[in-house]
Design a protein around this motif. Structure first.
Motif: not given
Length: 425
Positions: A414-421
């Motif tokens: 989820x964090x990597x997806x959030x960093x992608x924006x």
């Protein structure tokens, strides 16, 4: 700058920066910047709250005090009206410190007594009642924190634990007083100060309690606590017309990704286990690291070889595994070698083009952040309670620095997806 924060680790710094930037929905937050260590120059005029990230939680108490006083001097030079000493919501410390010695030193430097001590963070289950710290429905010393590899917490009575670390008596403002409102809390703190109590444990079980503390401390030069202590503070400055508030946005950061986990908390171990079901993971053996058989190049090769699949490299053993390794090699030696391994790995990854980086563990995050020379960090949206997106314009990357106990089970993906924006049309 109106408000300055001295945080004893890097994940905690991001945690409270997130609280200050978000504020309460009815009031808004402040324009916040997180600094990796004490800046060499002045802050930009637009910064309303500055958070200094130190790696002082597990160093000798005298070093922690010296670092914190240096941070205080810089924040005072920026014009700060209020200072927060931020530590973990599980009160991570030993019998010698470092929470007590740093809190007393800051209070002495500012000439104040009757200073709030409140690690409560109800959103993630940390509450204080009659001076005892709970993690959800368990006393702190029954929550797993009694097995922490660096700062084991064998006592949930934080008034008693803090008394071991300080020179003077420690006060208590109970829940009954907090429920009477800001004026009652302020009166109780003033009384504690007159009795010679520099540091005062204050109960809090809800966000409303924390807002009461914030209102009570509107004019206080110093507060100490977890990130929850900051919940009611932005509104004080905004209502007074001193702050314009936070209008920052986040457009996202695409590109290669990596996850590095050095936390041994139960939450992180569960997150690793779930992530491994759908993504490539590389377990790191402490014995292999100590023998020099596992080096940064091995981690880099694994991450780069699984680009696009959210690869995770981790050293997250059980409490028994950790204790066994510390017995063989020494606690400090193990911590140093693992911190160095993750720091060198992160530097090589970013130099090699990684743009999105997720780090788990306070000590690991501190080592990585120091190695990367990130500069001032802009605070983006919250990923999970206590974990915001951090943007380093100097390095052109986005990060999530997660305390070991924070985050949902699926946090890493989820964090990597959030960093992608957000998706773009």
């Amino acid at each position: 700058m109106l408000l300055g924060v001295i945080a004893d680790d890097f994940t905690g710094a991001g945690d409270i920066a997130n609280t200050l930037a978000k504020g309460r929905p009815s009031e808004g937050g402040l324009a916040v910047v997180q600094y990796m260590g004490i800046p060499a120059g002045p802050a930009k005029p637009s910064v309303e709250a500055g958070v200094i990230s130190l790696k002082s939680r597990s160093v000798p108490a005298a070093d922690a005090v010296a670092q914190s006083l240096a941070a205080l001097a810089w924040l005072k030079d920026q014009g700060c009206r209020q200072i927060i000493f931020k530590y973990c919501s599980t009160f991570d410390s030993t019998r010698e410190g470092n929470i007590g010695p740093v809190g007393e030193a800051l209070a002495a430097a500012l000439g104040v007594r009757g200073v709030i001590v409140c690690p409560a963070f109800p959103t993630v289950g940390r509450t204080v009642h009659q001076g005892h710290l709970f993690v959800h429905d368990r006393l702190l010393n029954e929550s797993g924190m009694e097995n922490h590899p660096l700062t084991p917490m064998p006592d949930a009575n934080i008034r008693r634990w803090l008394s071991l670390q300080v020179k003077g008596p420690v006060g208590l403002v109970s829940a009954a007083t907090v429920r009477l409102g800001p004026d009652a809390v302020r009166t109780a703190l003033d009384a504690s100060g007159k009795m010679g109590e520099t540091l005062v444990i204050v109960d809090a079980a809800t966000d409303d309690d924390l807002v009461v503390l914030g209102r009570a401390a509107a004019d206080a030069p110093l507060l100490t606590g977890g990130s929850g202590i900051a919940l009611g503070l932005p509104g004080n400055f905004i209502t007074a017309g001193l702050a314009k508030g936070n209008e920052a946005s986040y457009e996202g950061c695409d590109g290669p990704e990596a996850i590095l986990a050095g936390s041994c908390s139960g939450a992180t171990r569960g997150q690793v286990e779930l992530h491994a079901r759908a993504h490539p993971v590389l377990p790191i053996s402490v014995d292999s690291v100590m023998a020099g058989a596992t080096v940064p190049g091995d981690l880099v090769a694994f991450i780069q070889g699984h680009a696009g699949r959210k690869p995770l490299a981790y050293s997250s053993g059980t409490p028994q595994d950790v204790q066994a390794a510390q017995s063989r090699y020494g606690r400090d030696a193990v911590a140093h070698r693992l911190d160095t391994l993750f720091a060198d790995t992160a530097r090589r990854l970013v130099d090699g083009g990684v743009k999105r980086l997720v780090i788990a563990g306070g000590e690991t995050s501190g080592a990585v952040a120091q190695a990367l020379d990130l500069g001032a960090l802009r605070i983006g949206p919250e990923i999970d309670p206590g974990v915001p997106i951090l943007v380093s314009e100097r390095r052109g990357i986005s990060l999530a620095l997660k305390s070991g106990n924070f985050g949902r089970a699926s946090f890493f993906a989820a964090a990597l997806d959030a960093l992608k924006g957000p998706p773009h049309d």
